[in-house]
Design a protein around this motif. Structure first.
Motif, PDB file in Angstrom:
ATOM      1  N   PRO A 317     100.563  -6.583  36.299  1.00 37.07           N
ATOM      2  CA  PRO A 317     100.390  -6.066  34.934  1.00 37.07           C
ATOM      3  C   PRO A 317      99.097  -6.485  34.251  1.00 37.07           C
ATOM      4  N   LYS A 318      98.673  -7.733  34.422  1.00 39.44           N
ATOM      5  CA  LYS A 318      97.435  -8.183  33.776  1.00 39.44           C
ATOM      6  C   LYS A 318      96.214  -7.478  34.357  1.00 39.44           C
ATOM      7  N   LYS A 321      96.179  -3.911  32.896  1.00 37.90           N
ATOM      8  CA  LYS A 321      95.701  -3.949  31.515  1.00 37.90           C
ATOM      9  C   LYS A 321      94.190  -4.125  31.454  1.00 37.90           C
ATOM     10  N   GLN A 324      92.638  -0.999  32.700  1.00 38.58           N
ATOM     11  CA  GLN A 324      93.148   0.181  32.005  1.00 38.58           C
ATOM     12  C   GLN A 324      93.655   1.244  32.995  1.00 38.58           C
ATOM     13  N   LYS A 326      96.535   3.480  34.539  1.00 38.40           N
ATOM     14  CA  LYS A 326      97.804   4.128  34.222  1.00 38.40           C
ATOM     15  C   LYS A 326      98.184   5.060  35.358  1.00 38.40           C
TER      16      LYS A 326
END
Length: 328
Positions: A317-318, A321, A324, A326
């Motif tokens: 997840p980090k 993020k 960016q 998706k």
């Protein structure tokens, strides 16, 4: 009176424990009694499909029942995962899973399953490192040199991968995150086209599957810098890991496969299948077949596979993020 009551309670508890043990033993020895549906969330012929079929054939022999392969591609593996999540919890529907089990929750706003709550991990089957490669004309001859060049030219050096959110893409973004650099990702529709462009000098850097890259590294058509796994690969033991070559101890980004069952399957069945899987993966012919495909057999316990899944869920997840990323 109290003593008699105490004795009675102990006797009842012993009977209950004995009954549970007998039930567990009976379930283990009687299972399976009919064919097992083995869901592979990928089209026939892919790497995970091939690994799954090799193991399924041997598990069929070990457990004494046919394994019916059910290919269910779609939504980066999520279609097959949802199907198995909702299957009866009787041990007769299994899922061949891969990295999408742990990456999808961080990529998509809505995922039709929870990797921890909805599945009972059986065993990790195999894993394969990716490899950082560069065109011979590119000046970097080591991972440290690649990182230094990227630091000096932020956003100016491209790296290719087999596609958006693939393990190769994630391996590149993990390096960006850990090294504080900005290599620019070029997503291809498959590793083959990306490798062709790297060999042609149209892209300088790539994270490739190791089996695809090995022939070109050996002939000097490309330069191998490091493998993305925590340990060196048996296929190219002289090639350092990123952790060794660049000093990032926690760097690890591999392609992997495993088997899971619906969460409510009785634990005795999960353990039974896990034990059978571990034995299958220790067989010399299975090892040779998987190594020939570029995969290193794992064959760990349900508990160990669960720990691996949890660690992977925490890892990405980090990175998503920061980069960016998706789901598409």
């Amino acid at each position: 009176m109290q003593r008699n009551l105490s004795c009675l309670c102990h006797a009842v508890a012993a009977m209950l424990f004995s009954g549970l043990s007998l039930c567990g033993t009976a379930a283990e020895t009687s299972y399976p009694q009919r064919p097992i549906r083995f869901v592979i969330p990928q089209s026939p012929g892919g790497a995970s499909d091939t690994v799954g079929r090799v193991v399924a054939q041997k598990l069929s022999e070990s457990l004494g029942q046919p394994f019916v392969i059910d290919n269910r591609p779609g939504a980066t593996g999520n279609v097959g995962a949802e199907l198995v999540k909702n299957a009866p919890a009787d041990g007769y529907t299994m899922l061949l899973t891969a990295a999408n089990l742990v990456t999808s929750p961080g990529l998509y706003a809505r995922v039709p399953f929870d990797p921890i709550r909805d599945f009972a991990p059986v065993s990790q089957l195999a894993q394969s490192p990716n490899v950082w490669i560069v065109h011979p004309s590119f000046s970097a001859r080591s991972m440290k040199e690649l990182i230094d060049i990227a630091r000096a030219k932020p956003g100016q050096i491209d790296f290719a991968s087999s596609g958006h959110a693939s393990t190769q893409h994630l391996a590149g973004e993990l390096l960006n995150f850990m090294a504080g650099i900005k290599l620019m990702h070029i997503a291809y529709k498959g590793g083959g086209p990306a490798l062709i462009d790297l060999l042609g000098g149209r892209v300088p850097v790539m994270v490739s599957s190791l089996p695809s890259a090995i022939p070109h590294i050996k002939t000097g058509k490309t330069r191998g810098l490091a493998v993305t796994s925590a340990k060196r690969s048996a296929a190219m033991p002289d090639l350092a890991t990123v952790a060794e070559a660049a000093g990032f101890a926690d760097y690890d980004a591999v392609t992997w496969q495993g088997v899971v069952l619906p969460a409510a399957v009785p634990p005795v069945i999960t353990v039974h299948v896990s034990s059978a899987t571990i034995k299958v993966l220790s067989q010399s012919d299975v090892k040779e077949r998987l190594l020939g495909l570029g995969y290193e057999p794992v064959g760990n316990t349900s508990a160990a596979f669960t720990a691996f899944i949890r660690a992977e869920l925490a890892r990405w997840p980090k990175v998503f993020k920061a980069a960016q990323i998706k789901g598409e």
